[in-house]
Design a protein around this motif. Structure first.
Motif, PDB file in Angstrom:
ATOM      1  N   LEU A 263     -15.318 -49.378  -9.037  1.00 16.20           N
ATOM      2  CA  LEU A 263     -13.946 -49.870  -8.582  1.00 16.20           C
ATOM      3  C   LEU A 263     -13.914 -51.224  -8.051  1.00 16.20           C
ATOM      4  O   LEU A 263     -15.105 -51.856  -7.453  1.00 16.20           O
ATOM      5  N   SER A 264     -13.114 -51.911  -7.931  1.00  9.78           N
ATOM      6  CA  SER A 264     -12.709 -52.987  -7.559  1.00  9.78           C
ATOM      7  C   SER A 264     -12.617 -53.048  -5.908  1.00  9.78           C
ATOM      8  O   SER A 264     -12.601 -51.998  -5.194  1.00  9.78           O
ATOM      9  N   THR A 265     -12.528 -54.356  -5.262  1.00 10.01           N
ATOM     10  CA  THR A 265     -12.354 -54.394  -3.886  1.00 10.01           C
ATOM     11  C   THR A 265     -11.150 -53.866  -3.223  1.00 10.01           C
ATOM     12  O   THR A 265     -11.303 -53.215  -2.336  1.00 10.01           O
ATOM     13  N   GLU A 266      -9.974 -54.266  -4.225  1.00 14.40           N
ATOM     14  CA  GLU A 266      -8.768 -53.529  -3.572  1.00 14.40           C
ATOM     15  C   GLU A 266      -8.654 -51.904  -3.663  1.00 14.40           C
ATOM     16  O   GLU A 266      -8.266 -51.554  -2.859  1.00 14.40           O
TER      17      GLU A 266
ATOM     18  N   MET B 269     -11.224 -50.175  -3.304  1.00 12.11           N
ATOM     19  CA  MET B 269     -12.207 -49.530  -2.665  1.00 12.11           C
ATOM     20  C   MET B 269     -11.315 -49.637  -1.121  1.00 12.11           C
ATOM     21  O   MET B 269     -11.791 -48.772  -0.471  1.00 12.11           O
ATOM     22  N   ASN B 270     -10.731 -50.492  -1.035  1.00 16.75           N
ATOM     23  CA  ASN B 270     -10.100 -50.625   0.252  1.00 16.75           C
ATOM     24  C   ASN B 270      -8.910 -49.283   0.378  1.00 16.75           C
ATOM     25  O   ASN B 270      -8.827 -48.735   1.433  1.00 16.75           O
ATOM     26  N   ALA B 271      -8.421 -49.165  -0.926  1.00 21.76           N
ATOM     27  CA  ALA B 271      -7.362 -47.935  -0.792  1.00 21.76           C
ATOM     28  C   ALA B 271      -8.299 -46.427  -0.629  1.00 21.76           C
ATOM     29  O   ALA B 271      -7.756 -45.487   0.285  1.00 21.76           O
ATOM     30  N   ILE B 272      -9.503 -46.678  -1.088  1.00 21.65           N
ATOM     31  CA  ILE B 272     -10.209 -45.257  -0.941  1.00 21.65           C
ATOM     32  C   ILE B 272     -10.528 -45.241   0.510  1.00 21.65           C
ATOM     33  O   ILE B 272     -10.721 -44.164   0.881  1.00 21.65           O
ATOM     34  N   ASP B 273     -11.021 -46.398   1.254  1.00 21.79           N
ATOM     35  CA  ASP B 273     -11.731 -46.468   2.249  1.00 21.79           C
ATOM     36  C   ASP B 273     -10.244 -45.642   3.653  1.00 21.79           C
ATOM     37  O   ASP B 273     -10.421 -45.130   4.589  1.00 21.79           O
ATOM     38  N   GLY B 274      -8.962 -46.415   3.150  1.00 25.22           N
ATOM     39  CA  GLY B 274      -8.053 -45.637   3.822  1.00 25.22           C
ATOM     40  C   GLY B 274      -7.861 -44.258   3.661  1.00 25.22           C
ATOM     41  O   GLY B 274      -7.533 -43.507   4.820  1.00 25.22           O
ATOM     42  N   ILE B 275      -7.844 -43.662   2.680  1.00 26.32           N
ATOM     43  CA  ILE B 275      -7.882 -42.204   2.239  1.00 26.32           C
ATOM     44  C   ILE B 275      -8.978 -41.313   3.102  1.00 26.32           C
ATOM     45  O   ILE B 275      -8.624 -40.450   3.810  1.00 26.32           O
TER      46      ILE B 275
END
Length: 342
Positions: A71-74, A76-82
């Protein structure tokens, strides 16, 4: 009894009123039973939905971990939020389940059978918790007076047996009430529940210890320890209840948090002065255990109660000391990390 025409008319009028009221009562009761059935169906629906959510979230967590590699950085940030949101779900589910019927644990099933002990509203839960706290306070004061009487005023084996029976009943009752409170959302740490079972067992063994030389050797030490323990428990109740009230008012404590015979992280602010009293009591338990093991080596020792009580005191010491020390250590490390971040 004779009725005149006026009084009979009054009775008939009263009966008509009662008949109409009875019809309303029947209708209200019918609606009540209908709502109960609806509530039961909603409870089952909620329980099944929570179980389904847990299963799906577990599967989603595994899938997200597998996706992270490409995954890209963006993204990854979405997954971290989930994942952060997923971490909060267990606490939400725990709060929901505290208002839903659940299967009793082994202990409650043995004592009460398969009876639903979940209270359905916050007022009932808090009232039961408040009654539990009052019960502890009253019995603590009673045990304090009783142990003082046995230690300094009367020295009768029958009175000692009554004192030990009171201890057995008290700790048995505590374990049942605490199990019900846990089913209703109280977050009592595992050891502070388990150590009541150990105390109940220890009191039962003391109750069966026959009169003799060894019993008299340990009697005064045991009663003095009980006197000190009751005094410390009274101190804990008095200061912990005030601290809990303050934390609840600030929104920093759960409504179903309880006073305990130990030390927990929420007590760090304002109750650290209790720690010396607690550690002294823990080492007294160690001293009691070592005393009993020395007594067990005496040639005249024939009673199995001596070794059994010694083992119980050592278990209490190790559990109480390690749990209290663990809370203090983790709080100290947390404060150190907090000060470094500032």
């Amino acid at each position: 009894m004779l009725f005149n025409q006026t009084s009979l008319a009054d009775c008939l009028q009263e009966w008509e009123g009662l008949e109409k009221d009875f019809q309303r009562v029947q209708e209200t009761h019918r609606l009540y039973k209908q709502k109960l059935e609806e509530v039961s169906k909603l409870q089952d629906s909620c329980s099944n939905a929570i179980a389904r959510q847990r299963k799906k979230l577990k599967e989603l967590t595994v899938s997200l971990e597998e996706c992270k590699e490409t995954l890209s950085t963006e993204e990854m940030n979405a997954i971290d939020g989930i994942q952060e949101s997923i971490k909060d779900r267990p606490n939400v589910f725990f709060e929901m389940e505290s208002f839903l019927p659940k299967k009793n644990g082994l202990y409650l099933s043995l004592v009460l059978g398969n009876v639903n002990v979940t209270l359905l509203n916050k007022h009932s839960k808090f009232a039961y918790k408040d009654e539990y706290e009052k019960f502890k306070l009253v019995l603590t004061v009673l045990l304090l007076v009783f142990s003082f009487t046995c230690r300094f005023i009367f020295s009768y084996r029958a009175l000692d047996a009554l004192f030990n029976f009171l201890l057995v009943w008290y700790y048995c009752t505590l374990t049942i009430r605490e199990s019900i409170l846990i089913s209703n959302g109280s977050r009592i740490k595992g050891w502070w529940v388990f150590h009541h079972y150990v105390f109940c067992f220890l009191s039962g063994v003391m109750l069966t210890w026959p009169e003799g030389i060894l019993y008299q050797m340990f009697r005064n030490q045991f009663l003095t320890y009980c006197l000190y323990q009751s005094f410390v428990q009274f101190l804990q109740y008095y200061y912990q209840s005030g601290c809990l009230y303050r934390l609840r008012a600030l929104g920093e404590s759960h409504n179903m948090d309880l006073t305990v015979e130990g030390f927990q992280s929420w007590m760090w602010r304002g109750l650290t002065f209790l720690l010396p009293f607690l550690f002294f009591g823990h080492f007294w338990q160690l001293y009691n255990g070592l005393t009993l093991f020395r007594m067990a080596q005496l040639p005249e020792c024939k009673e199995w109660q001596v070794s059994m009580c010694g083992c119980s005191y050592l278990v209490l010491f190790m559990g109480n000391f390690s749990t209290t020390l663990g809370v203090v250590y983790h709080k100290y490390i947390h404060n150190q990390d907090k000060s470094k971040s500032l």
